[in-house]
Design a protein around this motif. Structure first.
Motif, PDB file in Angstrom:
ATOM      1  N   GLU A  92      68.334  55.808 -75.257  1.00 53.31           N
ATOM      2  CA  GLU A  92      68.251  54.923 -73.689  1.00 53.31           C
ATOM      3  C   GLU A  92      70.023  53.889 -73.686  1.00 53.31           C
ATOM      4  O   GLU A  92      70.786  53.392 -73.076  1.00 53.31           O
ATOM      5  N   LYS A  93      69.958  53.318 -75.214  1.00 53.27           N
ATOM      6  CA  LYS A  93      71.395  52.227 -74.886  1.00 53.27           C
ATOM      7  C   LYS A  93      72.534  53.275 -75.866  1.00 53.27           C
ATOM      8  O   LYS A  93      73.166  52.002 -75.695  1.00 53.27           O
ATOM      9  N   GLY A  94      72.668  53.548 -76.854  1.00 56.47           N
ATOM     10  CA  GLY A  94      73.511  53.564 -77.128  1.00 56.47           C
ATOM     11  C   GLY A  94      73.459  54.666 -78.818  1.00 56.47           C
ATOM     12  O   GLY A  94      72.182  53.825 -79.362  1.00 56.47           O
ATOM     13  N   CYS A 154      65.134  54.493 -78.383  1.00 61.91           N
ATOM     14  CA  CYS A 154      66.071  53.399 -77.955  1.00 61.91           C
ATOM     15  C   CYS A 154      67.544  53.911 -77.954  1.00 61.91           C
ATOM     16  O   CYS A 154      69.117  53.696 -77.603  1.00 61.91           O
ATOM     17  N   GLU A 207      73.948  52.803 -81.552  1.00 63.92           N
ATOM     18  CA  GLU A 207      74.256  51.258 -82.818  1.00 63.92           C
ATOM     19  C   GLU A 207      72.567  50.618 -82.667  1.00 63.92           C
ATOM     20  O   GLU A 207      72.542  50.135 -83.350  1.00 63.92           O
ATOM     21  N   TYR A 208      71.556  51.858 -81.837  1.00 67.84           N
ATOM     22  CA  TYR A 208      70.281  51.088 -81.007  1.00 67.84           C
ATOM     23  C   TYR A 208      69.356  52.042 -82.324  1.00 67.84           C
ATOM     24  O   TYR A 208      68.997  53.184 -82.434  1.00 67.84           O
ATOM     25  N   GLN A 243      73.070  50.726 -88.436  1.00 66.99           N
ATOM     26  CA  GLN A 243      73.590  49.719 -87.961  1.00 66.99           C
ATOM     27  C   GLN A 243      74.388  48.489 -88.479  1.00 66.99           C
ATOM     28  O   GLN A 243      75.148  47.643 -88.624  1.00 66.99           O
TER      29      GLN A 243
END
Length: 443
Positions: A321-323, A318, A325-326, A384
């Protein structure tokens, strides 16, 4: 109690740290640069170990002269910045060069140069004037005069004896005619820094908003003027592994371009084996064994590092794929258990190593975060939580900022994150965010 003497046999298992095992452990925790230095030093000790640096290629001046000339002409425009020689200038040189030397006597210059040499990394004078006066055998008045000379140099604040004087010099140098700021910094420095502004406002008979304006001005000053004189060469990170994206997912490969190629010097070995000297034979046997252990340790390092990075990519998909913060919770103990290796092996494998990914280059250690409980069945990572705290404080009402306990409640109700007040305070300190009392504004 039976204290009779006697002989007994006892069988036990012990892990012996042999030299070879110690070497394998050391190689695992080496970064690419450290491994290269280790191999080059080993090559000096072991004549059977040949090290060929991939970045250094022999040049035939007769054949390659025209080729190099053509290549250089073609790439001069594109690579001009690489050809600029870095000029190094010390803090002392930069300050001395600002002086008009003929204006000062040799005695004054002696004191000025000594004072400059005694500035710390922040640009503050590290010694007391009385101590300098006694050490140089000059009057204290002369030392004070020379300190004033240094304090007229750039950057403003250089030569100050403490933070208070540093800020006062900068306010005066700005020529703001800000008498209120000078008064507050000179007479109320400690309560001003501790944000005990109501007492200051009452004594000076001014609205507290005026003190807020002074605070905003001071925030623009440089508490470390010496840092502007520091010249550091640009440092480059050489990744130890590269993560590449392809249609079906991600692939991991080690970046071995910076690691020299190792080979066995068979010619030297054959030459020495022809002798009948027993000492030479023992020497060769020892060096052959050393060569094989190094090769085996390097292969083990490659295998372990590849497995650890691959597991990180698998568990942090994750993130890629998403940055950032994941980033999900992941510990070294967890990775070690899944790879069936010891936790210390994972720790050594990621120590001071970096991975190049499609979204940037990161330290391998940065992927490991602790688990934070949430009100749902899913957990979140400490990274996070820090992002959530920073975002919350960024959007808060600065005239009524959140206390740590209020942040605890907001995180629980809005994002389902369960943390203690002490944890919030710890993460806030790590993020460099002040407490609510020091974040409060009065305008």
């Amino acid at each position: 109690m039976d204290l009779k003497a006697g002989l007994w046999q006892q069988q036990s298992l012990k892990l012996a740290m042999t030299q070879e095992l110690t070497q394998a452990i050391a190689l695992l925790q080496y970064s690419a640069q450290e491994l290269t230095a280790f191999l080059e030093n080993k090559a000096l000790e072991n004549p059977l170990l040949q090290v060929e640096n991939k970045n250094i290629q022999p040049i035939n001046p007769l054949i390659d002269r025209n080729r190099r000339k053509k290549y250089n002409n073609k790439n001069t425009e594109n690579e001009w910045i690489e050809q600029i020689a870095a000029k190094s200038s010390t803090t002392e040189d930069q300050l001395i060069n600002q002086l008009t030397l003929h204006k000062y006597s040799s005695r004054q210059l002696k004191v000025i140069k000594y004072l400059i040499e005694n500035l710390d990394v922040n640009g503050y004078l590290a010694s007391e004037p009385s101590e300098i006066s006694e050490f140089l055998g000059v009057p204290l008045e002369l030392v004070d005069e020379c300190i004033i000379v240094i304090q007229t140099l750039e950057p403003a604040g250089i030569g100050a004896r403490n933070l208070q004087e540093c800020l006062v010099i900068q306010i005066e140098r700005k020529n703001l005619a800000d008498h209120l700021a000078l008064t507050i910094l000179s007479d109320y420095f400690v309560p001003f820094a501790e944000k005990k502004w109501k007492h200051i406002a009452k004594e000076l008979q001014i609205p507290i908003q005026k003190i807020q304006e002074v605070f905003d001005t001071v925030q623009q000053l440089n508490p470390r003027p010496g840092s502007r004189l520091e010249q550091e060469n640009a440092s480059y990170i050489i990744p130890d592994a590269i993560v590449e994206r392809f249609e079906g997912g991600y692939s991991v490969r080690l970046c071995n371009d910076s690691i020299p190629k190792i080979s066995f010097n068979d010619q030297y070995y054959q030459k020495l084996t022809s002798t009948q000297d027993s000492q030479v034979g023992r020497f060769l046997q020892e060096k052959v064994q050393d060569y094989h252990w190094i090769m085996k340790s390097i292969e083990q390092r490659k295998e372990t590092l590849t497995r650890v990075v691959s597991k990180i990519v698998e568990k942090q998909s994750c993130f890629f794929e998403k940055g950032r913060e994941y980033l999900v919770p992941m510990t070294m103990k967890e990775v070690a258990a899944e790879l069936e290796i010891h936790e210390s092996t994972v720790s050594r494998a990621v120590k001071e190593k970096y991975v190049q990914t499609p979204i940037g280059t990161f330290s391998l250690k940065s992927f490991f975060t602790s688990t934070i409980q949430t009100v749902s069945n899913e957990n979140t990572s400490s990274s996070q939580v820090k992002n959530a705290i920073a975002s919350l404080i960024e959007t808060e009402n600065k005239q009524n900022p959140f206390s740590d306990q209020e942040i605890v409640e907001v995180l629980k109700t809005s994002q389902g994150i369960v943390v203690s007040r002490r944890t919030v305070a710890k993460y806030r300190d790590q993020l460099g965010i002040a407490s609510s009392s020091k974040r409060k504004r009065f305008d």
